[in-house]
Design an enzyme around this catalytic site. Structure first.
Site, short mmCIF file in Angstrom:
data_model
loop_
_atom_site.label_atom_id
_atom_site.label_comp_id
_atom_site.label_asym_id
_atom_site.label_seq_id
_atom_site.Cartn_x
_atom_site.Cartn_y
_atom_site.Cartn_z
N LYS A 1 48.13 -79.03 33.08
CA LYS A 1 48.30 -77.85 32.11
C LYS A 1 47.27 -76.91 32.45
CE LYS A 1 50.50 -76.50 28.41
NZ LYS A 1 51.82 -76.80 27.71
N ASP B 1 53.94 -71.25 28.39
CA ASP B 1 53.34 -71.91 27.14
C ASP B 1 53.21 -70.70 26.18
OD1 ASP B 1 52.78 -74.61 26.03
OD2 ASP B 1 51.02 -73.35 25.44
#
Ligand code: NDP
Ligand code: 2IT
Length: 453
Positions: free
Chosen positions: A134, A174
């Site tokens: 991430k 995201d």
């Protein structure tokens, strides 16, 4: 760190968490995500020395690599701006690092470590060969012009490009990173490397994107909910649904809920929630998509447009419903919210966002027998479709919408089966336990195969 056979599971959990907190001070979101996993994995591996002795869980909670970098860019007035960029490469035991990029002013290293850790289990659950990662930045795109966003994305990718690649690490979107940002990021990567590869997913359809990627997270969360209700002997038909958020995940969850006969009565953003007792319609949803993706406006404008209530500064959990889908951000649903949902008759919760429910809220749902789908299972449809986008890019082909939809439905069904397999407790399914154990095994077995790494 030594292996002590005499400790009970509870003592082992306490020792493990004390060590983790000492090594990662102040990173509360990361502590929370690890605790939620360790609380079910430590009892599971208690009588499995082949996982305990080589400290597999300890190794999974120490990211393979973290990079942070300065992102310097110029705003429209010519001022020099400085942000911080990150990529957390958590675990690549079962495939290249894979996971989104988040641009939001609240982003810290702790946020991205928790998300990369969760992603490792989620990606394993999809059954596709993807490791966990991430990244992101504390950049705030609110109020920025398209050109400012472009310059930021280009500066961000100039740094990030040294660390990613189609076989190494494949980022996606995201919070705060949607179609516009992915376009700028991909374009800059292409310019820097002089290569056109599937280095990012969530791309536009004209440059290597996959059909159904945009819809996949929200649709997947609803498919999982559908399977949980089936397990309880009911369907979505006629159910009232409460959703938080009004971004990518929330809007496509709403669309699929409507298609399956549910009534969606709320959406929200960080300013508050709208309550539309008549329920969303296709026309109203199209209004929201235009409002959010084109005009980049606020959800309160919906209340004005359709003459419904806007509740400022609150999340929608006080609204009576049968099913709830938190689709905004982490820790947006606390113990009191969970109690209100249970009291008002909510029977199932599907987490579209990552870790939206605080641990005390999860405990309330489990104790009340609410079917509770944790994010690593419920929202895995997005990254699963990203995995299919990677496959299409590698083969230089594009699959049809109908085939991709079917694959998404099958993958969510299989994740549900995995959760049932490992989470059954009498006549109740503990989906938290099922998802954690189901995600753990494949990664752990691959790590064991590699020896001490
Ligand atoms: P978007 O940026 O499209 O939308 C985010 C939504 O959440 C907006 O409505 C935003 O409101 C709201 N929100 C963000 N931060 C906060 C906050 N601190 N408090 C209240 N509301 C907030 O993001 P996505 O829809 O893509 O992501 C939503 C969630 O789903 C995240 O947890 C993400 O990690 C998760 N997720 C996303 C996937 C994807 O494929 N996109 C896949 C799997 C999970 P505002 O505009 O006011 O900020
Ligand atoms: O949290 C997530 O699973 C995502 N933001 C999607 C990640 C991806 O690589 O598609």
């Amino acid at each position: 760190m030594s292996y002590d056979e005499s400790l009970s599971s509870d003592q082992e959990l306490e020792r493990f968490m004390n060590g983790l907190i000492r090594r990662n001070p102040g990173e509360e979101d990361f502590h929370q995500a690890v605790h939620e996993v360790a609380a079910t994995i430590i009892p599971y591996i208690h009588d499995k020395p082949h996982y305990r002795i080589p400290h597999i869980l300890e190794r999974m909670t120490e990211p393979d690599r973290i990079v942070t970098f300065r992102v310097c860019w110029e705003d429209d007035e010519g001022n020099v701006r400085v942000n911080r960029g990150y990529r957390v490469q958590c675990n690549n035991a079962i495939g290249p690092y894979k996971g989104g990029l988040r641009f939001h002013p609240d982003v810290t290293l702790s946020t991205l470590k928790f998300l990369a850790f969760e992603q490792t289990f989620k990606n394993s659950l999809t059954g596709l060969p993807m490791g966990g990662g991430k990244g992101g930045s504390d950049f705030n795109s609110k109020g920025k012009s398209d050109r400012e966003v472009m310059r930021f994305c280009q500066a961000f990718m100039t740094q990030l490009s040294r660390h990613i690649g189609q076989n190494t690490d494949v980022p996606a979107g995201d919070i705060g990173v949607g179609a516009r940002e992915i376009g700028y990021l991909f374009g800059q990567h292409k310019r820097l490397t002089n290569e056109f590869t599937g280095v990012l997913t969530g791309k536009g359809l004209s440059y290597g994107g996959s059909l159904v990627r945009m819809e996949a997270t929200g649709y997947g969360a609803v498919y999982f909910l559908e399977d949980m209700l089936k397990e309880k002997g009911t369907t979505l038909e006629g159910k009232t649904a409460v959703i938080s958020g009004s971004g990518n995940v929330a809007t496509f969850a709403a669309k699929k809920l409507m298609a399956l006969g549910a009534k969606v009565v709320t959406l929200s953003d960080s300013s508050g929630y709208i309550y539309d007792p008549d329920g969303l319609t296709e026309e109203k949803l199209n209004y929201i998509l235009e409002l959010k993706n084109v005009r980049r406006g606020r959800i309160s404008e919906y209340a004005k447009e359709y003459g419904v209530k806007f509740v400022e500064g609150k999340a929608p959990w006080e609204v009576p419903c049968d099913v709830a889908l938190p689709c905004a951000t982490q820790n947006e649903l606390n113990k009191e919210d969970a109690e209100a949902l249970v009291k008002n008759g909510c029977i199932a919760v599907s987490e579209g966002a990552n870790m939206p429910t605080e641990e005390a809220g999860v405990a309330v749902f489990l104790a009340a027998g609410v079917a509770f789908a944790p994010s690593k299972a419920a929202n895995a449809g997005g990254v699963a479709m990203s995995g299919l986008e990677m496959s299409q890019n590698s083969a230089r082909i594009s699959w049809a919408e109908v085939d991709l939809n079917k694959q998404l439905r099958d993958i969510m069904g299989k994740i549900h089966d995995t959760c049932v397999l490992y989470g059954r407790e009498g006549d109740h399914i503990n989906y938290v336990k099922g998802a954690n154990i189901g995600g753990f095994i494949k990664v752990a077995d691959a790590m064991l195969a590699y020896g001490v790494l």
